[in-house]
Structures are given as structure tokens and as C-alpha cells.
Write a protein that holds these residues in place. Structure first.
Motif, PDB file in Angstrom:
ATOM      1  N   UNK A  43       0.781  -1.228   0.000  1.00 15.46           N
ATOM      2  CA  UNK A  43       0.000   0.000   0.000  1.00 15.46           C
ATOM      3  C   UNK A  43       0.812   1.278   0.000  1.00 15.46           C
ATOM      4  N   UNK A  44       2.113   1.179  -0.177  1.00 18.83           N
ATOM      5  CA  UNK A  44       2.966   2.375  -0.185  1.00 18.83           C
ATOM      6  C   UNK A  44       2.788   3.121  -1.501  1.00 18.83           C
ATOM      7  N   UNK A  45       2.342   4.378  -1.437  1.00 22.44           N
ATOM      8  CA  UNK A  45       2.222   5.172  -2.660  1.00 22.44           C
ATOM      9  C   UNK A  45       3.569   5.797  -3.023  1.00 22.44           C
ATOM     10  N   UNK A  46       3.682   6.305  -4.234  1.00 18.64           N
ATOM     11  CA  UNK A  46       4.900   7.026  -4.616  1.00 18.64           C
ATOM     12  C   UNK A  46       4.861   8.436  -4.040  1.00 18.64           C
ATOM     13  N   UNK A  47       6.018   8.925  -3.656  1.00 13.44           N
ATOM     14  CA  UNK A  47       6.188  10.292  -3.168  1.00 13.44           C
ATOM     15  C   UNK A  47       5.266  10.621  -1.997  1.00 13.44           C
ATOM     16  N   UNK A  48       5.122   9.680  -1.099  1.00 11.96           N
ATOM     17  CA  UNK A  48       4.376   9.871   0.154  1.00 11.96           C
ATOM     18  C   UNK A  48       4.918   8.852   1.149  1.00 11.96           C
ATOM     19  N   UNK A  49       4.905   9.203   2.421  1.00 10.40           N
ATOM     20  CA  UNK A  49       5.427   8.282   3.432  1.00 10.40           C
ATOM     21  C   UNK A  49       4.459   7.130   3.654  1.00 10.40           C
ATOM     22  N   UNK A  50       5.016   5.943   3.748  1.00  4.44           N
ATOM     23  CA  UNK A  50       4.273   4.744   4.122  1.00  4.44           C
ATOM     24  C   UNK A  50       4.844   4.273   5.451  1.00  4.44           C
ATOM     25  N   UNK A  51       4.006   4.219   6.458  1.00  6.28           N
ATOM     26  CA  UNK A  51       4.429   3.793   7.792  1.00  6.28           C
ATOM     27  C   UNK A  51       4.157   2.297   7.916  1.00  6.28           C
ATOM     28  N   UNK A  52       5.199   1.545   8.164  1.00  6.37           N
ATOM     29  CA  UNK A  52       5.059   0.098   8.311  1.00  6.37           C
ATOM     30  C   UNK A  52       4.432  -0.226   9.668  1.00  6.37           C
ATOM     31  N   UNK A  53       3.656  -1.296   9.727  1.00  6.05           N
ATOM     32  CA  UNK A  53       3.122  -1.712  11.032  1.00  6.05           C
ATOM     33  C   UNK A  53       4.250  -2.169  11.945  1.00  6.05           C
ATOM     34  N   UNK A  54       3.961  -2.236  13.201  1.00  2.97           N
ATOM     35  CA  UNK A  54       4.975  -2.702  14.149  1.00  2.97           C
ATOM     36  C   UNK A  54       5.435  -4.104  13.763  1.00  2.97           C
ATOM     37  N   UNK A  55       6.738  -4.311  13.769  1.00  4.24           N
ATOM     38  CA  UNK A  55       7.319  -5.577  13.326  1.00  4.24           C
ATOM     39  C   UNK A  55       7.099  -6.659  14.375  1.00  4.24           C
ATOM     40  N   UNK A  56       6.598  -7.792  13.881  1.00  2.16           N
ATOM     41  CA  UNK A  56       6.473  -9.001  14.708  1.00  2.16           C
ATOM     42  C   UNK A  56       7.049 -10.155  13.890  1.00  2.16           C
ATOM     43  N   UNK A  57       7.210 -11.302  14.514  1.00  4.05           N
ATOM     44  CA  UNK A  57       7.717 -12.464  13.781  1.00  4.05           C
ATOM     45  C   UNK A  57       6.762 -12.854  12.652  1.00  4.05           C
ATOM     46  N   UNK A  58       5.474 -12.592  12.823  1.00  2.00           N
ATOM     47  CA  UNK A  58       4.474 -12.983  11.832  1.00  2.00           C
ATOM     48  C   UNK A  58       4.443 -12.060  10.611  1.00  2.00           C
ATOM     49  N   UNK A  59       4.832 -10.788  10.769  1.00  2.00           N
ATOM     50  CA  UNK A  59       4.679  -9.871   9.639  1.00  2.00           C
ATOM     51  C   UNK A  59       5.994  -9.323   9.090  1.00  2.00           C
ATOM     52  N   UNK A  60       7.127  -9.795   9.544  1.00  5.84           N
ATOM     53  CA  UNK A  60       8.416  -9.282   9.075  1.00  5.84           C
ATOM     54  C   UNK A  60       8.605  -9.647   7.604  1.00  5.84           C
ATOM     55  N   UNK A  65      14.452  -7.535  10.081  1.00  4.47           N
ATOM     56  CA  UNK A  65      13.788  -6.315  10.524  1.00  4.47           C
ATOM     57  C   UNK A  65      13.705  -6.364  12.047  1.00  4.47           C
ATOM     58  N   UNK A  66      13.949  -5.240  12.687  1.00  9.83           N
ATOM     59  CA  UNK A  66      14.000  -5.209  14.141  1.00  9.83           C
ATOM     60  C   UNK A  66      12.647  -4.810  14.727  1.00  9.83           C
ATOM     61  N   UNK A  67      12.139  -5.562  15.695  1.00 15.88           N
ATOM     62  CA  UNK A  67      10.889  -5.175  16.350  1.00 15.88           C
ATOM     63  C   UNK A  67      11.056  -3.947  17.247  1.00 15.88           C
ATOM     64  N   UNK A  68      12.288  -3.525  17.503  1.00 17.99           N
ATOM     65  CA  UNK A  68      12.547  -2.337  18.323  1.00 17.99           C
ATOM     66  C   UNK A  68      12.589  -1.053  17.509  1.00 17.99           C
ATOM     67  N   UNK A  69      12.362  -1.147  16.209  1.00 14.00           N
ATOM     68  CA  UNK A  69      12.400   0.034  15.349  1.00 14.00           C
ATOM     69  C   UNK A  69      11.049   0.263  14.687  1.00 14.00           C
ATOM     70  N   UNK A  70      10.744   1.527  14.469  1.00 21.47           N
ATOM     71  CA  UNK A  70       9.601   1.930  13.658  1.00 21.47           C
ATOM     72  C   UNK A  70      10.155   2.296  12.287  1.00 21.47           C
ATOM     73  N   UNK A  71       9.583   1.721  11.238  1.00 22.11           N
ATOM     74  CA  UNK A  71      10.060   1.944   9.877  1.00 22.11           C
ATOM     75  C   UNK A  71       9.029   2.724   9.066  1.00 22.11           C
ATOM     76  N   UNK A  72       9.514   3.577   8.190  1.00 23.73           N
ATOM     77  CA  UNK A  72       8.665   4.235   7.204  1.00 23.73           C
ATOM     78  C   UNK A  72       9.478   4.388   5.931  1.00 23.73           C
ATOM     79  N   UNK A  73       8.784   4.323   4.803  1.00 20.54           N
ATOM     80  CA  UNK A  73       9.467   4.429   3.512  1.00 20.54           C
ATOM     81  C   UNK A  73       8.694   5.354   2.590  1.00 20.54           C
ATOM     82  N   UNK A  74       9.439   6.010   1.721  1.00 24.80           N
ATOM     83  CA  UNK A  74       8.857   6.814   0.651  1.00 24.80           C
ATOM     84  C   UNK A  74       9.469   6.317  -0.650  1.00 24.80           C
ATOM     85  N   UNK A  75       8.605   5.828  -1.553  1.00 23.80           N
ATOM     86  CA  UNK A  75       9.067   5.404  -2.869  1.00 23.80           C
ATOM     87  C   UNK A  75       9.223   6.655  -3.725  1.00 23.80           C
ATOM     88  N   UNK A  76      10.441   6.997  -4.050  1.00 24.11           N
ATOM     89  CA  UNK A  76      10.732   8.225  -4.783  1.00 24.11           C
ATOM     90  C   UNK A  76      10.578   8.008  -6.283  1.00 24.11           C
TER      91      UNK A  76
END
Length: 173
Positions: A43-60, A65-76
Motif C-alpha cells: 500500500x505504499x504510494x509514490x512520493x508519500x510516506x508509508x508507515x510500516x506496522x509494528x514488526x512481529x515475527x508474523x509480519x516481518x 527487521x528489528x521489532x525495536x524500530x519503527x520503519x517508514x518508507x517513501x518510494x521516490x
């Protein structure tokens, strides 16, 4: 016999060098395309931030990927021009990394330095007016990925990191 062996060895070496060059040029681009495609599928759009859900063993979705980090990505996507990135400071450790389409890490900045990171990302050859006080980051490709990581080992810190991403910008200049 020696001539045949020399020709065969020459063909083998030329093929080996050609294959190596092709793999070195294609593999990084393919890796970025696969990663961008996976993010887009989430669901990450281009040129907008996509906030990943909290990392768990089930969704990594990413190895290690570290469960102690919050990740976000922007597809440029720089097809229509430069993109402005702004990410506010974070109370704990955080970082912003930018990768171009061949996986080259072109920028790394710390988010815990008590000031907003404010950048314009552009492709080599694009012309634009750089706003005062804003840093320019050049990509060698039209596409890339910006990635933030905020240390957030608790749900409370994860929620705060989510608010930082909500206040962040990734949009065309």
C-alpha cells in the motif's frame, strides 16, 4: 590443438567478463524494483510516506527487521521533477537513508539532532530552485527509496514515532 584451446579459453574469459558486468549492472536495479514492488503491494504510494506496522515475527517482510524500530518508507519517483523530504527530529535514535535505483546509499542523516531534516531529492540533470536552507541530494536514477528508522521498543514510543511520520513530508517540489 593449442590454437583451439586458446580460442576456447578466450571465449570463456570474454563470456565470464560479460556475464559479470551484466550481473553487476542488473542485480542492484532488480533488487530496488523488487523492494519497491513489495512496498507498493503493501500500500505504499509514490512520493508519500508509508508507515510500516509494528514488526512481529508474523509480519516481518524483510530479513532481520528489528521489532525495536519503527520503519517508514517513501518510494521516490522523480519523473515529474524533484521531491522534497522533511522529517522532524526524534527524541531518541533515528535515521533517514536515501537509496537510488541501483542501491547506492546517497544520503544518511540522524534524526536525533534536534532539528528537522529538510532535503530536495533530484535526478542528475534536473533543474529546480532550491529553497533557502534546504540541502539537495542527487540520485543517478529516476527512482529511489527514502527510509526512516526510529528506535521504538515500546508501543508508546512506536505511537510517538508514528506521529513523527505523520508530520513528515515526501512530496513533489
Amino acid at each position: 590443438m593449442i590454437r583451439i584451446l586458446a580460442v576456447a579459453l578466450s571465449v570463456f574469459l570474454i563470456s565470464l567478463v560479460f556475464s559479470h558486468v551484466v550481473l553487476v549492472r542488473i542485480t542492484p536495479n532488480l533488487m530496488v524494483q523488487i523492494a519497491s514492488s513489495r512496498l507498493a503491494d503493501l500500500g505504499a504510494p509514490e512520493n508519500a510516506w508509508y508507515r510500516a506496522p509494528r514488526i512481529t515475527a508474523a509480519n516481518a517482510a524483510v530479513v532481520r527487521a528489528s521489532p525495536d524500530l519503527s520503519y517508514a518508507a517513501c518510494l521516490l519517483n522523480l519523473d515529474a521533477g524533484p521531491v522534497r523530504l522533511q522529517v522532524p527530529a526524534w527524541q531518541n535514535y533515528g535515521s533517514l537513508s536515501i537509496f537510488d535505483g541501483d542501491t547506492t546509499n546517497v544520503y544518511v542523516g540522524r534524526l536525533d539532532e534536534r532539528k528537522t531534516i529538510d532535503l530536495v531529492v533530484f535526478q542528475r540533470g534536473q533543474t529546480f530552485e532550491l529553497p533557502a536552507g534546504v540541502k539537495a541530494v542527487e540520485l543517478s536514477t529516476k527512482r529511489g527509496v527514502a527510509l526512516t528508522r526510529h528506535i521504538a521498543p515500546t508501543q508508546e514510543l512506536f505511537d510517538r514515532a508514528s506521529a513523527v511520520i505523520e508530520a513528515s513530508r515526501c512530496e513533489r517540489l
